[in-house]
Design an enzyme around this catalytic site. Structure first.
Site, PDB file in Angstrom:
ATOM      1  N   ALA B  71       0.876  -1.166   0.000  1.00 38.25           N
ATOM      2  CA  ALA B  71       0.000   0.000   0.000  1.00 38.25           C
ATOM      3  C   ALA B  71       0.914   1.216   0.000  1.00 38.25           C
ATOM      4  CB  ALA B  71      -0.911   0.002   1.221  1.00 38.25           C
ATOM      5  N   GLY B  73       0.526   3.881  -2.174  1.00 35.50           N
ATOM      6  CA  GLY B  73      -0.286   5.082  -2.350  1.00 35.50           C
ATOM      7  C   GLY B  73       0.268   6.039  -3.381  1.00 35.50           C
ATOM      8  N   ASN B 128      -3.360   4.022 -15.534  1.00 36.95           N
ATOM      9  CA  ASN B 128      -3.644   3.237 -14.332  1.00 36.95           C
ATOM     10  C   ASN B 128      -5.072   3.544 -13.889  1.00 36.95           C
ATOM     11  OD1 ASN B 128      -3.801   2.043 -11.857  1.00 36.95           O
ATOM     12  ND2 ASN B 128      -2.057   3.111 -10.951  1.00 36.95           N
ATOM     13  N   CYS B 131      -6.781   3.840  -9.705  1.00 37.92           N
ATOM     14  CA  CYS B 131      -6.753   4.886  -8.683  1.00 37.92           C
ATOM     15  C   CYS B 131      -8.194   5.186  -8.295  1.00 37.92           C
ATOM     16  CB  CYS B 131      -6.136   6.165  -9.219  1.00 37.92           C
ATOM     17  SG  CYS B 131      -4.591   5.917 -10.045  1.00 37.92           S
ATOM     18  N   ASN B 195      -3.588  -5.482 -12.853  1.00 34.67           N
ATOM     19  CA  ASN B 195      -3.178  -4.669 -11.718  1.00 34.67           C
ATOM     20  C   ASN B 195      -3.314  -5.537 -10.455  1.00 34.67           C
ATOM     21  OD1 ASN B 195      -2.556  -2.459 -10.077  1.00 34.67           O
ATOM     22  ND2 ASN B 195      -3.665  -1.080 -11.445  1.00 34.67           N
ATOM     23  N   GLY B 220       3.018 -10.796  -6.956  1.00 36.73           N
ATOM     24  CA  GLY B 220       3.867 -11.972  -6.838  1.00 36.73           C
ATOM     25  C   GLY B 220       3.216 -13.201  -7.448  1.00 36.73           C
ATOM     26  N   GLY B 247       1.881 -10.210 -13.659  1.00 34.01           N
ATOM     27  CA  GLY B 247       1.327 -10.833 -12.459  1.00 34.01           C
ATOM     28  C   GLY B 247       2.218 -11.993 -12.047  1.00 34.01           C
ATOM     29  N   GLY B 269       7.419  -7.367 -12.226  1.00 37.85           N
ATOM     30  CA  GLY B 269       7.193  -6.453 -11.111  1.00 37.85           C
ATOM     31  C   GLY B 269       7.887  -6.882  -9.842  1.00 37.85           C
ATOM     32  N   THR B 270       7.156  -7.603  -9.015  1.00 39.60           N
ATOM     33  CA  THR B 270       7.669  -8.002  -7.701  1.00 39.60           C
ATOM     34  C   THR B 270       9.021  -8.717  -7.787  1.00 39.60           C
ATOM     35  OG1 THR B 270       5.369  -8.219  -7.045  1.00 39.60           O
ATOM     36  CG2 THR B 270       6.984  -9.163  -5.563  1.00 39.60           C
TER      37      THR B 270
END
Lengths: 291, 324
Positions: B71, B73, B128, B131, B195, B220, B247, B269-270
């Site tokens: 999170a 933000g 995105n 939001c 997302n 993840g 993803g 990503g992760t």
């Protein structure tokens, strides 16, 4: 003056030795590339759990010691807090470890030979010994104040006694040294040794107290903060804390790349874990944008 | 023989299909310490917002089995600082850049897109849509096809014609295909998914939520099957629309899975948090995997898993290679 960050590397290190130090574990890892770039205050981000692990985030540990043996070893100290550190505690000699480092901004060092008080809480003291080494090489006087809840959680008391001009130990239960906290004895030590600068590493609450004491004496204080990180290299944005910049503006800065060492009075310890209303980009601060 | 790894995002050619996922590569310079960003197909920025944002309080992250919750933000310096420092830095290095934009209102997205139209070095814009939508009492655009389409149409109308507009979709919807279709009808040149779905964990020691924001985005390998399903469904319904799949991609095999489901670009990503070299490693592994299966071109693998049962890839490739 800030030191320029060094380029970190990712290496597969080989565990050389593992040992228990009272309540803590210490791992010495052959990690060429990291060892040669190391400066006091740097840390490493270690992958845990092995190749097929379900634990995705790295664990960050400050470097306690580097040696030139085997073209470079690093040692870090940790305590078992969850499955990741439990896995690390089970490593044995010749196991391999994936490390990224050295990371973060190291401790700034004084140009002149001055008197330095090094304050460590729990295993945060591990970071201070390489600092002490370099300070002494530069002709500085080094005094230690180490503390923890109990005797087995005070790290490095023996080494501090060997290195420091004086070493003051505190435990909350009185099982070693003076009963109380490092902040109880720090004003006395600063006054006695006529300290010019304070270096500190330990839990956030301790750093807050140490900073308050140093501010009282009007001497600089450099603190290495402990914030939870996922990557250690500045991409995940999870390890932020409110820090006041040169321009007086508070920003949520990453402790991994802008830190972990900060000037104590710049860190808004009371606001850690919040977004201060006056921070750049805080909700309501003209950037109203829910979420 | 090396595999031809080129791919297209709309009409924009990428040297290979690997990009970073929005929000996982900060401003690019952090990863550039480890490798040359020009070696990956594109770099996707964190979501850029109009004003600087301080993000959410800490703790912002909790590790979960094969995943993590975050999170953050949308912490960032705002579009002015981005255009002044970060984008020129990337452009100077010839990094193909997908700029992710985030906003709370349609007007905010449009204003952001307008700021980007004159900026050199924008290869594509990723919208995105997750939001929170201030205009609709905090719901996210991505949950609603019509709201998403409105944002996309508005961004498309101000964006330069040669810059593809990519709609980033959330899996937290009843029917991802209908949202995808609405976005394409609204003018999206490509889609990216997924997302982070919303998740939560509770610290059983403190007996409180692990994150200060209580809920957070789950990422993840834990979400990979969800991503494969979304890419599969949308590619089946809209086979001509380019898809950026993401993803939980940790390996070349994971990237290949999304490509077989219909993605022509794969975002990492992760995995970057675990391994700063993940993009290059995944690219190498993917290329080896394609070569081992007899592919000469990455493009031949895109959506291949959709072929009817019994149809043999081997046969098709043999035919292409014969001189008949």
């Amino acid at each position: 003056m800030r030191e320029t960050p060094v380029t970190p590397v990712q290496v597969t290190g080989t565990v050389l030795t593992t040992r228990r130090v009272d309540a803590y574990h210490a791992l010495t890892v052959v990690a060429p590339g990291i060892a040669e770039r190391f400066r006091p205050g740097h840390f490493v981000a270690v992958a845990v759990g092995g190749a097929q692990t379900s634990m995705l985030t790295r664990r960050a540990f400050s470097i306690h010691d580097v040696k030139p043996d085997y073209s470079g070893t690093v040692e870090f100290v940790f305590t078992v807090r969850g499955p990741g550190t439990a896995w690390l505690a089970e490593r044995r000699a010749r196991d391999t470890l994936d490390l990224v480092g050295p990371l973060g901004r190291p401790f700034p060092l004084p140009r002149d030979p001055v008197t330095c008080v090094l304050v460590g809480g729990e295993y945060g003291s591990a970071t201070l010994f390489p600092v002490a080494d370099v300070l002494q090489q530069r002709g500085c006087r080094v005094d230690f104040v180490l503390g923890a809840a109990s005797a087995d959680r005070v790290f490095g008391a023996l080494r501090a006694r060997r290195m420091g001009e004086t070493t003051t130990l505190t435990t909350e239960d009185g099982s070693l040294g003076l009963r109380g906290r490092v902040t109880d004895v720090l004003p006395g030590v600063i006054a006695d040794v006529r300290a010019d600068v304070v270096y500190a590493c330990g839990p956030m609450s301790m750093l807050r107290g140490v900073t308050a004491v140093a501010v009282e004496f009007d001497i600089p204080v450099q603190v290495a903060v402990e914030e939870r990180m996922a990557c250690g290299v500045g991409v995940c944005m999870t390890c932020v804390l409110p820090v006041i910049g040169d321009d007086g503006v508070t920003r949520m800065v990453r402790s991994c790349v802008e830190g972990p060492v900060f000037r104590g009075e710049r860190v808004r310890f009371d606001d850690v874990g919040t977004i201060p209303f006056d921070a750049l980009g805080a909700p309501g601060g003209g950037s109203r944008n829910a979420g | 023989m090396p595999v031809d790894m080129r791919t297209y995002l709309g009409h924009v050619e990428l040297v290979n299909p690997i990009t970073t996922a929005a929000g996982c590569a900060a401003s690019g310079s952090e990863l550039a310490q480890f490798f040359d960003l020009g070696r990956i197909g594109a770099l996707t920025t964190r979501s850029i917002t109009m004003a600087p944002r301080a993000g959410r309080p800490t703790p912002r992250m909790a590790e979960t089995p094969s995943g993590m919750l975050n999170a953050i933000g949308l912490q960032g310096p705002g579009v002015d600082a981005f255009l002044e420092r970060e984008l020129p830095w990337l452009a100077q290095r010839n990094v193909r850049t997908v700029v992710s934009i985030g906003g709370g209102t349609v007007a905010e997205y449009t204003a952001l897109a307008r700021r980007l139209t004159d900026a050199p070095g924008v290869s594509a814009v990723e919208v995105n849509l997750s939001c929170p939508n201030i205009e609709d009492r905090g719901r996210v655009f991505a949950r609603d096809g019509a709201a998403s389409a409105e944002v996309i149409a508005s961004v498309r109308s101000v964006m330069r014609y040669d810059v593809p507009v990519v709609a980033k979709l959330s899996p937290d919807v009843v029917d991802v295909v209908s949202v995808a279709r609405a976005c394409v009808d609204g003018g999206a040149d490509a889609l990216s998914m997924i997302n982070n779905p919303l998740g939560m964990s509770i610290d059983t020691e403190a007996m409180r939520p692990s994150l200060a924001a209580v809920t957070g985005g789950l990422s993840g390998p834990a979400i990979r099957p969800l991503a494969v399903r979304c890419v599969w469904q949308v590619h089946a319904a809209l086979p001509s629309v380019p898809i950026i799949g993401m993803g939980g991609v940790l390996t070349g095999r994971d990237a290949f899975e999304l490509i077989l489901a219909g993605a022509c670009v794969v975002a990492v990503g992760t995995a970057l948090f675990h391994d700063p070299y993940a993009c290059l490693r995944i690219l190498r592994e993917l290329e080896e995997l394609l070569a081992a299966r007899g592919f000469h071109r990455l493009a031949d693998a895109v959506g291949l898993a959709h072929r009817p049962p019994g149809a043999s890839t081997r046969h098709r490739i043999d035919l292409e290679e014969s001189s008949l």
